[in-house]
Design an enzyme around this catalytic site. Structure first.
Site, PDB file in Angstrom:
ATOM      1  N   SER A  52      36.492   1.679   6.527  1.00 50.31           N
ATOM      2  CA  SER A  52      37.800   1.589   5.890  1.00 50.31           C
ATOM      3  C   SER A  52      38.409   0.228   6.203  1.00 50.31           C
ATOM      4  O   SER A  52      38.265  -0.282   7.309  1.00 50.31           O
ATOM      5  CB  SER A  52      38.727   2.704   6.390  1.00 50.31           C
ATOM      6  OG  SER A  52      39.999   2.617   5.761  1.00 50.31           O
ATOM      7  N   HIS A  77      39.101  11.167   6.287  1.00 52.00           N
ATOM      8  CA  HIS A  77      40.023  10.024   6.272  1.00 52.00           C
ATOM      9  C   HIS A  77      40.549   9.770   4.861  1.00 52.00           C
ATOM     10  O   HIS A  77      41.748   9.589   4.639  1.00 52.00           O
ATOM     11  CB  HIS A  77      39.290   8.791   6.819  1.00 52.00           C
ATOM     12  CG  HIS A  77      39.957   7.478   6.562  1.00 52.00           C
ATOM     13  ND1 HIS A  77      39.930   6.841   5.336  1.00 52.00           N
ATOM     14  CD2 HIS A  77      40.669   6.660   7.377  1.00 52.00           C
ATOM     15  CE1 HIS A  77      40.584   5.696   5.406  1.00 52.00           C
ATOM     16  NE2 HIS A  77      41.047   5.561   6.632  1.00 52.00           N
ATOM     17  N   ASN A  78      39.649   9.770   3.878  1.00 50.64           N
ATOM     18  CA  ASN A  78      40.063   9.492   2.504  1.00 50.64           C
ATOM     19  C   ASN A  78      40.874  10.633   1.906  1.00 50.64           C
ATOM     20  O   ASN A  78      41.757  10.415   1.079  1.00 50.64           O
ATOM     21  CB  ASN A  78      38.835   9.196   1.647  1.00 50.64           C
ATOM     22  CG  ASN A  78      38.307   7.794   1.874  1.00 50.64           C
ATOM     23  OD1 ASN A  78      38.575   7.179   2.904  1.00 50.64           O
ATOM     24  ND2 ASN A  78      37.553   7.275   0.926  1.00 50.64           N
ATOM     25  N   ASP A 137      21.633  -9.124  -2.752  1.00 49.09           N
ATOM     26  CA  ASP A 137      22.358  -8.406  -3.790  1.00 49.09           C
ATOM     27  C   ASP A 137      21.554  -8.538  -5.075  1.00 49.09           C
ATOM     28  O   ASP A 137      20.856  -9.536  -5.273  1.00 49.09           O
ATOM     29  CB  ASP A 137      23.759  -9.009  -3.963  1.00 49.09           C
ATOM     30  CG  ASP A 137      24.665  -8.141  -4.836  1.00 49.09           C
ATOM     31  OD1 ASP A 137      25.487  -7.407  -4.265  1.00 49.09           O
ATOM     32  OD2 ASP A 137      24.536  -8.208  -6.073  1.00 49.09           O
ATOM     33  N   GLY A 173      29.105  -7.088  -2.562  1.00 47.90           N
ATOM     34  CA  GLY A 173      30.277  -6.955  -3.424  1.00 47.90           C
ATOM     35  C   GLY A 173      31.559  -7.197  -2.659  1.00 47.90           C
ATOM     36  O   GLY A 173      31.576  -7.890  -1.638  1.00 47.90           O
ATOM     37  N   GLU A 233      44.260  10.066   3.117  1.00 49.93           N
ATOM     38  CA  GLU A 233      44.789   8.933   2.354  1.00 49.93           C
ATOM     39  C   GLU A 233      45.333   9.395   0.997  1.00 49.93           C
ATOM     40  O   GLU A 233      46.411   8.955   0.565  1.00 49.93           O
ATOM     41  CB  GLU A 233      43.679   7.902   2.175  1.00 49.93           C
ATOM     42  CG  GLU A 233      44.024   6.678   1.367  1.00 49.93           C
ATOM     43  CD  GLU A 233      42.806   5.809   1.160  1.00 49.93           C
ATOM     44  OE1 GLU A 233      42.415   5.619  -0.008  1.00 49.93           O
ATOM     45  OE2 GLU A 233      42.227   5.336   2.160  1.00 49.93           O
ATOM     46  N   LYS A 251      34.798   9.864   7.485  1.00 53.41           N
ATOM     47  CA  LYS A 251      35.368   9.003   6.446  1.00 53.41           C
ATOM     48  C   LYS A 251      35.839   9.835   5.251  1.00 53.41           C
ATOM     49  O   LYS A 251      36.850   9.509   4.620  1.00 53.41           O
ATOM     50  CB  LYS A 251      34.319   7.983   5.989  1.00 53.41           C
ATOM     51  CG  LYS A 251      34.767   7.042   4.864  1.00 53.41           C
ATOM     52  CD  LYS A 251      36.006   6.246   5.250  1.00 53.41           C
ATOM     53  CE  LYS A 251      36.250   5.042   4.358  1.00 53.41           C
ATOM     54  NZ  LYS A 251      36.063   5.207   2.937  1.00 53.41           N
TER      55      LYS A 251
END
Length: 297
Positions: free
Chosen positions: A113, A168-169, A30, A9, A172, A165
């Site tokens: 990220s 981290h988000n 995919d 994607g 954010e 992560k």
């Protein structure tokens, strides 16, 4: 190196291209036949890789990741390795590792990220796993990370990458909420003629300069008022997980919680709550808020 990339994607597809551009061979799969896949099934992907195989899973968290890893567990051999690079919850990682260990299949988790810009700028990678597994996959990590000494870290054992992560988000969320609140405050003031110009000026020399601010400045160029954007922001789960983990650890996270609730409110989840509040204000104080009054403020 050879790498099997599952999920082509917006993120996985660009990551596969960056890895291939660094000289590695990427076998891509995919579910969509309209993707840039090179094989039509997981079985074909595993067959196309030489042992010991390295497979990167880049599909939505939850059931999609679970089913993919479960299917790979029946196809891979001892010594092969799976890296979950999606936004899985860190608690899922220990379960995946425990299920794969009896089969001799190695497992690492990697928070990624960089968004759609990562194909050119590189991706920040937060990895969870053993030092040995990390070193064996390092060439792939080096291909994905930005140039320079930063952008790649072995955060800790399995689960550590996705935990990092998640945090981290959460950060954010708070940063974007703060920029939004600052912009809205200037818009309401008669003292600032061009809030977009003010915020764009902060890109250089300011202590709040950041890539997020750079991206906002890009948007301001085509729409200084941001009126073309709907006032709705979805939340993908990481901030919620961070708040839950922080509560268990006894860490207060008011900024992250406020940012999360603001997003949930933007989706209309607070409508019934506010109706109750308005009803009670009307009952005890005669405070009646009319829809046409709201529109004029």
């Amino acid at each position: 190196m050879q790498l099997g990339m599952i999920g082509l994607g917006r993120m996985g597809g660009n990551m596969a291209k960056r890895i291939a551009a660094a000289g590695h061979e990427v076998v891509g799969y995919d579910r969509s036949p309209e993707s840039d896949r090179t094989v039509a099934s997981l079985k074909e992907l595993v067959a196309a890789l030489k042992a010991p195989r390295l497979v990167w899973v880049m599909v939505p968290a939850g059931e999609a990741t679970d089913s993919t890893i479960n299917e790979l567990a029946e196809l891979l051999q001892p010594g092969d390795m799976i890296i979950d690079g999606g936004n899985s919850r860190y608690t899922d990682d220990a379960r995946h590792a425990a299920e794969l260990e009896p089969k001799g299949i190695h497992f690492m988790d990697c928070g990624v990220s960089g968004g759609v810009w990562g194909i050119d700028r590189g991706y920040a990678l937060m990895v969870g796993g053993s030092q040995g597994d990390f070193e064996s996959a390092r060439p792939i990590f080096e291909a994905l990370k930005p140039e320079g000494d930063s952008g790649l870290v072995l955060a800790g054992p399995v689960g550590g990458g996705h935990f990092a992560k998640m945090v981290h988000n959460g950060i954010e969320y708070g940063m974007m909420q703060a920029f939004g609140e600052g912009f809205a405050t200037m818009v309401k003031s008669d003292l600032v003629e061009d809030p977009a110009a003010v915020m764009s000026s902060w890109r250089d020399g300011s202590v709040v300069q950041s890539w997020l601010l750079d991206l906002l400045a890009i948007a301001f160029k085509s729409d200084p008022t941001l009126k073309s954007m709907p006032p709705v922001a979805n939340e993908s789960g990481e901030a919620k997980w961070m708040i839950e983990a922080a509560l268990e650890l006894g860490v207060p996270t008011p900024a992250t919680a406020a940012a999360l609730y603001a997003r949930q409110t933007s989706r209309g989840g607070a409508d019934d709550i506010l109706r109750v509040v308005s009803t009670m204000r009307a009952q005890f104080g005669g405070h009646v808020t009319k829809i046409d009054e709201i529109a004029t403020h």
